[in-house]
Design a protein around this motif. Structure first.
Motif, mmCIF file in Angstrom:
data_model
loop_
_atom_site.group_PDB
_atom_site.id
_atom_site.type_symbol
_atom_site.label_atom_id
_atom_site.label_comp_id
_atom_site.label_asym_id
_atom_site.label_seq_id
_atom_site.Cartn_x
_atom_site.Cartn_y
_atom_site.Cartn_z
ATOM 1 N N UNK A 278 -0.502 15.221 -5.010
ATOM 2 C CA UNK A 278 -1.539 14.364 -5.671
ATOM 3 C C UNK A 278 -2.411 13.533 -4.396
ATOM 4 N N UNK A 279 -3.648 14.049 -4.523
ATOM 5 C CA UNK A 279 -4.718 13.301 -3.493
ATOM 6 C C UNK A 279 -5.032 11.950 -3.931
ATOM 7 N N UNK A 280 -4.446 10.874 -3.301
ATOM 8 C CA UNK A 280 -4.852 9.597 -3.561
ATOM 9 C C UNK A 280 -6.289 8.968 -3.021
ATOM 10 N N UNK A 281 -7.113 8.580 -3.922
ATOM 11 C CA UNK A 281 -8.437 8.142 -3.246
ATOM 12 C C UNK A 281 -8.331 7.019 -2.648
ATOM 13 N N UNK A 282 -8.788 7.056 -1.084
ATOM 14 C CA UNK A 282 -8.678 5.864 -0.486
ATOM 15 C C UNK A 282 -10.026 5.329 -0.091
ATOM 16 N N UNK A 283 -10.320 4.003 0.297
ATOM 17 C CA UNK A 283 -9.451 2.892 0.293
ATOM 18 C C UNK A 283 -9.230 2.613 -1.316
ATOM 19 N N UNK A 284 -8.108 2.005 -1.625
ATOM 20 C CA UNK A 284 -7.637 1.522 -2.796
ATOM 21 C C UNK A 284 -8.431 0.411 -3.202
ATOM 22 N N UNK A 285 -8.706 0.101 -4.239
ATOM 23 C CA UNK A 285 -9.392 -1.164 -4.882
ATOM 24 C C UNK A 285 -8.817 -2.449 -4.394
ATOM 25 N N UNK A 286 -9.412 -3.293 -3.948
ATOM 26 C CA UNK A 286 -8.932 -4.719 -4.048
ATOM 27 C C UNK A 286 -9.158 -5.337 -5.227
ATOM 28 N N UNK A 287 -8.490 -6.212 -5.849
ATOM 29 C CA UNK A 287 -8.443 -6.796 -6.997
ATOM 30 C C UNK A 287 -7.913 -8.228 -6.880
ATOM 31 N N UNK A 288 -8.730 -9.193 -7.223
ATOM 32 C CA UNK A 288 -8.515 -10.522 -6.953
ATOM 33 C C UNK A 288 -7.257 -11.002 -8.047
ATOM 34 N N UNK A 289 -6.484 -11.793 -7.427
ATOM 35 C CA UNK A 289 -5.405 -12.164 -8.394
ATOM 36 C C UNK A 289 -6.260 -13.119 -9.693
ATOM 37 N N UNK A 290 -7.206 -13.638 -9.515
ATOM 38 C CA UNK A 290 -7.768 -14.324 -10.608
ATOM 39 C C UNK A 290 -8.240 -13.061 -11.713
ATOM 40 N N UNK A 291 -9.024 -12.162 -11.163
ATOM 41 C CA UNK A 291 -9.319 -11.231 -11.952
ATOM 42 C C UNK A 291 -8.049 -10.442 -12.569
ATOM 43 N N UNK A 292 -7.200 -10.162 -12.159
ATOM 44 C CA UNK A 292 -5.977 -9.458 -12.576
ATOM 45 C C UNK A 292 -5.563 -10.477 -13.869
ATOM 46 N N UNK A 293 -5.294 -11.677 -13.593
ATOM 47 C CA UNK A 293 -4.918 -12.470 -14.488
ATOM 48 C C UNK A 293 -5.774 -12.598 -15.841
ATOM 49 N N UNK A 294 -7.054 -12.848 -15.377
ATOM 50 C CA UNK A 294 -8.031 -13.097 -16.587
ATOM 51 C C UNK A 294 -8.337 -11.684 -17.260
ATOM 52 N N UNK A 295 -8.367 -10.745 -16.798
ATOM 53 C CA UNK A 295 -8.664 -9.545 -17.560
ATOM 54 C C UNK A 295 -7.261 -8.741 -17.799
ATOM 55 N N UNK A 296 -6.186 -9.007 -17.295
ATOM 56 C CA UNK A 296 -4.857 -8.433 -17.697
ATOM 57 C C UNK A 296 -3.582 -9.333 -17.875
ATOM 58 N N UNK A 297 -3.716 -10.336 -17.598
ATOM 59 C CA UNK A 297 -2.770 -11.437 -17.910
ATOM 60 C C UNK A 297 -1.550 -11.198 -17.122
ATOM 61 N N UNK A 298 -1.845 -10.462 -15.853
ATOM 62 C CA UNK A 298 -0.815 -10.101 -15.091
ATOM 63 C C UNK A 298 -1.322 -9.919 -13.593
ATOM 64 N N UNK A 299 -0.273 -10.216 -12.753
ATOM 65 C CA UNK A 299 -0.845 -10.171 -11.338
ATOM 66 C C UNK A 299 -0.186 -8.775 -10.658
ATOM 67 N N UNK A 300 0.260 -7.915 -11.689
ATOM 68 C CA UNK A 300 0.467 -6.439 -11.399
ATOM 69 C C UNK A 300 0.233 -5.662 -12.572
ATOM 70 N N UNK A 301 -1.019 -5.726 -12.941
ATOM 71 C CA UNK A 301 -1.395 -4.982 -14.205
ATOM 72 C C UNK A 301 -1.268 -3.403 -13.772
ATOM 73 N N UNK A 302 -0.939 -2.824 -15.065
ATOM 74 C CA UNK A 302 -1.063 -1.081 -15.164
ATOM 75 C C UNK A 302 -2.474 -0.999 -15.603
#
Ligand code: ASP
Length: 600
Positions: A278-302
């Motif tokens: 599998x070719x992983x596309x780099x750089x990986x996105x940076x997601x802020x903790x706040x954005x992860x919590x607001x949008x997905x309710x988790x700091x490790x969203x799938x």
């Protein structure tokens, strides 16, 4: 895609492995050794699949080639006996070849044979996994390890670790071992203790991670450190945890966040390419903790799938529905096609949500363009506005949580995952890999009435927040951000780390904020504080969970399936029966008297 040479030792026992012979070898006289995987006795012909780590080879025994005695002996073979043979490679005729087997084009006509080890009927055979319960597999783990799947997992694990060592070694990292018998390094979990015999009444602790030692190696001028390190945490049983687990531990001096992120995502991309193509596309996105919590309710969203959380507080406040109007926050998740869930399934959700501290979970469905069932009648006045706001479609289910922010996020974060699993949704992409950054440094623990570090106490706050460390204001402290980062893959935190505090004064302030008194600071962390006095370079690092990475690469959900000799959920090694009582004499030697709980 193996990167390790697969050759087994060529010796008096064998010229080839059981996965190696092909049409090209036809006519050669060869030697093989291995386990009897299965046998078929046709009277004057006996067929055996011989197995070793590399595969299976079909052997044929007939009296013309191996003599009447040889044939008679072969008829006594049973599953899992260990045998050695000499024979001639012959081609299988077209319709008898087996394309599923790497060696399926040939078979070996045996001329000489020898039994090396016998076995009674084993408790289970390598192909039996489905029928064997885990307890039995753990008790006879050496038999379980004979399974092709388990062998493949151990191979992948070895190769992942090999790539880690090569990748980092090529970039100037030194693998340096740190102590196993040490002083407790708090990482937020309970540690294991080991009594000292030579110093009565003193105890070592097993490391929860090499955290402080790797920082001290940076103070020691080693610059780039790595270690495939065993960590020990005496945590309560959880399906995806083990009391001892393996980390790839890394630390570097004179770096910033971007440096370590680039290094480590490069490593993960290399592992994914080697193991899965599998070719992983780099750089990986940076997601802020706040954005992860607001949008997905988790700091490790799938993020392989959508189902984002929508804030609907201002809309539902327009209704008379007390559950919503009285809550701090109301958010919802739209489950595509979720309207097909039955009444009993949706009723069950409220009970399920209570497990996450919520009072319940309100649901409704979009049928004929309007809300139907559940809380439909309470939100009817705003239904058009809500449907438009969250983009719900015909046949969707909407689940609402109304509570304190933390609970709303927790329950809806888990709910997304649950729906994805339960409704067997197809992910939008096979891999979701990104970094979560800008974590808060501290969290207020309502029970303990104190601040705790979200990562660990050695994580540096961002420079612009340093002045706030002295603030008496709780909200100010809670808004301090850390120079921390976690890598998340398909909803799992596979690694995390931070830029560290390298100033004694800042470290002392953080300890104080965490309620660690001056006396305790000296007692527990005196060596770190001293080291920070003597010229500490800026440094930072990270640790990847090796077990978790292998689980993801192999599509395995159970951590015990990626560890050769794991423990059960309550920490027992069923094979060697550990932990176990020791003799009185041994206890005396280490100056320990037992004070066992009285059995009810
Ligand atoms: N020691 C940390 C952990 O075990 C990782 C790190 O900060 O490097 O999670």
């Amino acid at each position: 895609m193996p990167t390790t040479p697969q050759n087994l030792v060529k010796s008096a026992y064998r010229t080839h492995s059981c996965g190696e012979l092909r049409k090209d070898n036809v006519g050669q006289t060869i030697k093989l050794s291995g386990w009897v995987h299965n046998y078929r006795d046709h009277g004057n012909l006996v067929f055996i699949d011989l197995r070793d780590r590399e595969g299976l080879t079909q052997l044929v025994f007939d009296a013309d080639a191996c003599g009447a005695d040889g044939l008679a002996l072969s008829r006594e073979f049973r599953s899992e006996w260990v045998i050695a043979i000499t024979g001639e490679v012959v081609a299988r005729s077209g319709n008898l070849s087996n394309d599923k087997l790497l060696t399926g084009q040939i078979e070996v006509r045996v001329k000489e044979l020898k039994v090396l080890s016998q076995s009674p009927t084993p408790p289970f055979l390598p192909d039996d996994r489905e029928q064997v319960n885990e307890e039995r597999r753990m008790t006879y783990r050496y038999l379980d390890i004979r399974r092709a799947q388990m062998q493949e997992t151990l191979r992948v694990r070895h190769e992942v670790v090999r790539t880690m060592r090569r990748y980092l070694g090529d970039r100037g990292f030194w693998e340096i071992e740190t102590p196993i018998l040490t002083k407790s390094t708090p990482e937020g979990a309970r540690g294991f203790l080991v009594p000292s015999r030579l110093q009565a009444g003193n105890w070592y602790a097993l490391p929860q991670s090499p955290q402080l030692f790797k920082q001290l190696l940076m103070v020691g001028g080693c610059d780039k450190y790595m270690q495939v390190a065993r960590c020990f945490r005496d945590e309560d049983p959880r399906a995806d945890r083990q009391a001892e687990f393996t980390q790839l531990d890394v630390e570097m001096a004179f770096i910033e966040r971007a440096d370590i992120i680039a290094l480590m995502e490069g490593l993960v991309a290399e592992i994914w390419k080697e193991q899965l193509g599998v070719e992983v596309s780099l750089p990986m996105p940076l997601v802020s903790y706040q954005e992860a919590m607001n949008d997905y309710g988790s700091d490790r969203p799938d993020m392989r799938f959508g189902m984002k959380l929508h804030d609907v507080t201002p809309i539902v406040k327009k209704t008379d529905f007390k559950v919503f109007t009285g809550a701090d926050l109301v958010k919802c998740v739209v489950v595509p096609g979720g309207a097909k869930m039955s009444r009993s399934e949706t009723d069950g959700l409220a009970e399920w949500a209570k497990g996450y501290g919520a009072k319940g979970l309100a649901v409704t469905k979009v049928v004929n363009g309007v809300f139907d069932t559940g809380i439909a009648k309470f939100i009817a006045p705003v239904s058009a506005e809500l449907i438009a706001h969250v983009g719900a479609k015909e046949g969707d289910l909407i689940a609402f949580a109304a509570d304190k922010t933390k609970i709303v996020h927790k329950v809806l974060g888990e709910f997304r995952q649950k729906m994805f699993r339960d409704l067997k949704m197809t992910p939008d992409r096979p891999w979701s890999m990104f970094w979560v950054v800008d974590f808060p440094s501290f969290e207020y623990d309502e029970e303990g009435k104190r601040f705790v570090a979200l990562h660990h106490p050695f994580t540096a706050p961002k420079d612009e927040f340093l002045a706030d460390l002295d603030s008496p204001d709780r909200a100010k402290i809670e808004s301090i951000q850390a120079k921390a980062y976690d890598m998340v893959v398909n909803g799992y935190e596979v690694g995390g780390g931070s830029i560290r505090i390298f100033s004694e004064a800042v470290q002392q302030k953080v300890f104080k904020l965490l309620g660690i008194s001056d006396v305790e600071q000296r007692e527990k962390f005196g060596f770190l504080l001293d080291a920070l006095k003597f010229g500490a370079p800026p440094h930072g690092g990270l640790a990847f969970g090796v077990d978790r990475l292998v689980m993801l690469l192999r599509g395995i959900n159970n951590i015990r399936d990626v560890i050769a000799f794991p423990k059960t959920q309550n920490g027992t090694d069923l094979m060697c029966a550990a932990p176990s009582p020791v003799e009185e004499k041994q206890l005396k030697e280490v100056h320990v008297k037992l004070n066992l709980p009285v059995k009810a």
